[in-house]
Write an enzyme that holds these catalytic residues in place. Sequence first.
Site, PDB file in Angstrom:
ATOM      1  N   THR A  71       0.763  -1.198  -0.158  1.00 20.18           N
ATOM      2  CA  THR A  71      -0.077   0.268   0.071  1.00 20.18           C
ATOM      3  C   THR A  71       1.012   1.306   0.528  1.00 20.18           C
ATOM      4  OG1 THR A  71      -2.603  -1.725   0.885  1.00 20.18           O
ATOM      5  CG2 THR A  71      -1.699   1.209   1.235  1.00 20.18           C
ATOM      6  N   SER A 118       1.516  -7.459  -0.289  1.00 19.42           N
ATOM      7  CA  SER A 118       2.810  -8.384   0.423  1.00 19.42           C
ATOM      8  C   SER A 118       1.307  -9.961   0.792  1.00 19.42           C
ATOM      9  CB  SER A 118       2.226  -7.395   1.349  1.00 19.42           C
ATOM     10  OG  SER A 118       1.235  -7.664   2.232  1.00 19.42           O
ATOM     11  N   THR A 151       1.317  -4.025   4.523  1.00 17.51           N
ATOM     12  CA  THR A 151       1.401  -4.803   5.504  1.00 17.51           C
ATOM     13  C   THR A 151       0.303  -5.738   6.136  1.00 17.51           C
ATOM     14  OG1 THR A 151      -0.894  -3.019   5.785  1.00 17.51           O
ATOM     15  CG2 THR A 151       1.632  -2.107   6.239  1.00 17.51           C
ATOM     16  N   ASP A 152      -0.038  -6.211   5.220  1.00 17.10           N
ATOM     17  CA  ASP A 152      -0.633  -8.099   5.253  1.00 17.10           C
ATOM     18  C   ASP A 152       0.429  -8.415   6.132  1.00 17.10           C
ATOM     19  OD1 ASP A 152      -3.143  -6.787   4.885  1.00 17.10           O
ATOM     20  OD2 ASP A 152      -3.190  -7.620   2.501  1.00 17.10           O
TER      21      ASP A 152
HETATM   22  N1  ASP Z   1      -3.134  -5.211   0.809  1.00 18.10           N
HETATM   23  C1  ASP Z   1      -1.951  -4.248   0.878  1.00 18.10           C
HETATM   24  C2  ASP Z   1      -1.017  -5.006   1.411  1.00 18.10           C
HETATM   25  O1  ASP Z   1      -0.056  -5.855   1.959  1.00 18.10           O
HETATM   26  C3  ASP Z   1      -1.646  -4.039   2.202  1.00 18.10           C
HETATM   27  C4  ASP Z   1      -0.733  -3.171   2.877  1.00 18.10           C
HETATM   28  O2  ASP Z   1       0.156  -2.424   2.437  1.00 18.10           O
HETATM   29  O3  ASP Z   1      -0.916  -2.143   3.663  1.00 18.10           O
HETATM   30  O4  ASP Z   1       0.382  -5.366   0.317  1.00 18.10           O
END
Ligand code: ASP
Length: 386
Positions: A71, A118, A151-152
Amino acid sequence: MTNMKKMTMIPLLASFILGSTLWSGGFTANAAAAATTSTTVPPSATTITDKSEKPQTNNLPNIKILATGGTIAGSSAVNTDTTDYKAGALGIETLINAVPEMKSIANVSGEQVVNVGSPDINNDILLKLAKRTNELLARDDVDGIVITHGTDTLEETAYFLNLVVNSDKPVVVVGSMRPATAISADGPFNLYNAVKVAGASASKGQGVLVLLNDRIGAARYITKTNTTAVDTFKSVEQGYLGAVVGDQVYYYNKSTHKHTTASMFDISILTQLPQVDILYEYQNNGRYLYDAAVAAGAKGIVVAGSGNGSLSKTSTEGAEAAGKKGVIIARSSRVGSGIVSPSTKDAASNFVSTDSLNPQKARILLMLALTQTHDVKEIQSFFNEY
Ligand code: ASP
């Protein structure tokens, strides 16, 4: 409203409008530039933005940013969109150019390792990223690494690196909860702070760090706790290591688990990692998922057990049958915090307990453990130490 109140509100409002115009203008322009970049750079390409690769001669730390997507590199046509954007849309140059303030605290250059959300980080990417991180940290002209990441699954990558990086130079994994195109995007400041932390001498020897929302977390302890909130990364039981406030880096705690230079795991000659799957405990479950995992080649199974790592009678049947075939069963918990305590019955069934590691991090450690040994007692000792 009194005149006094009006006078104090006007500058506040003006600075907010100016602020949001600056950010959305900057990101709109950058998103357009990135759209061009992402059509010309294949997602798996490695792009070196600092082609000179010469050591800098000023007194600032030399920080490499390895970009993997997420993200923090996410983009949407709508600047209030915080859920339907495309993760991993912007390239590393766009991220660096969006935060020119970094240049006053470090000599920053970037490489695009991959550009994915991720959930799509896999073992091949983990190995590629870890090898590149070690290669760069071995150089005299690199003082620290920042890794941009979705973040995932950020905590999984951070914990993997925590176990396989063989340097005490700082490695900081950073993400954001709002895409780069959002008003009040959290990515730019997180990135700035991550570079600040990576360049701080106090960050040496702290293990791999996670930086979001001004908090410095240890890869071993931190986890994502909220699906969408900006303050999602927490170390529920063990606490943060420190914080970045007013351009200062503060540390208060240290990780007590083995990491980086004290870790015995070496991925330099590995081209793949053993298959370890995660199975979730729930009422009325059967043993067939254990049988399926073993048939599909699992060498280890992490159980997201109920409570203190409990398995139902039917899961126990499946797990014990897998254990008899040499598969290691790691009892973790679906609860979200707390320790899964050892049981005297574990070793006889080829079971280990995972201390305070959540299932996704237990999977990372079990994969690495299985590159060293299949001995259940030795693997239990890894879970006690790392
Ligand atoms: N779906 C995103 C990822 O993990 C969420 C994020 O980066 O906050 O790539």
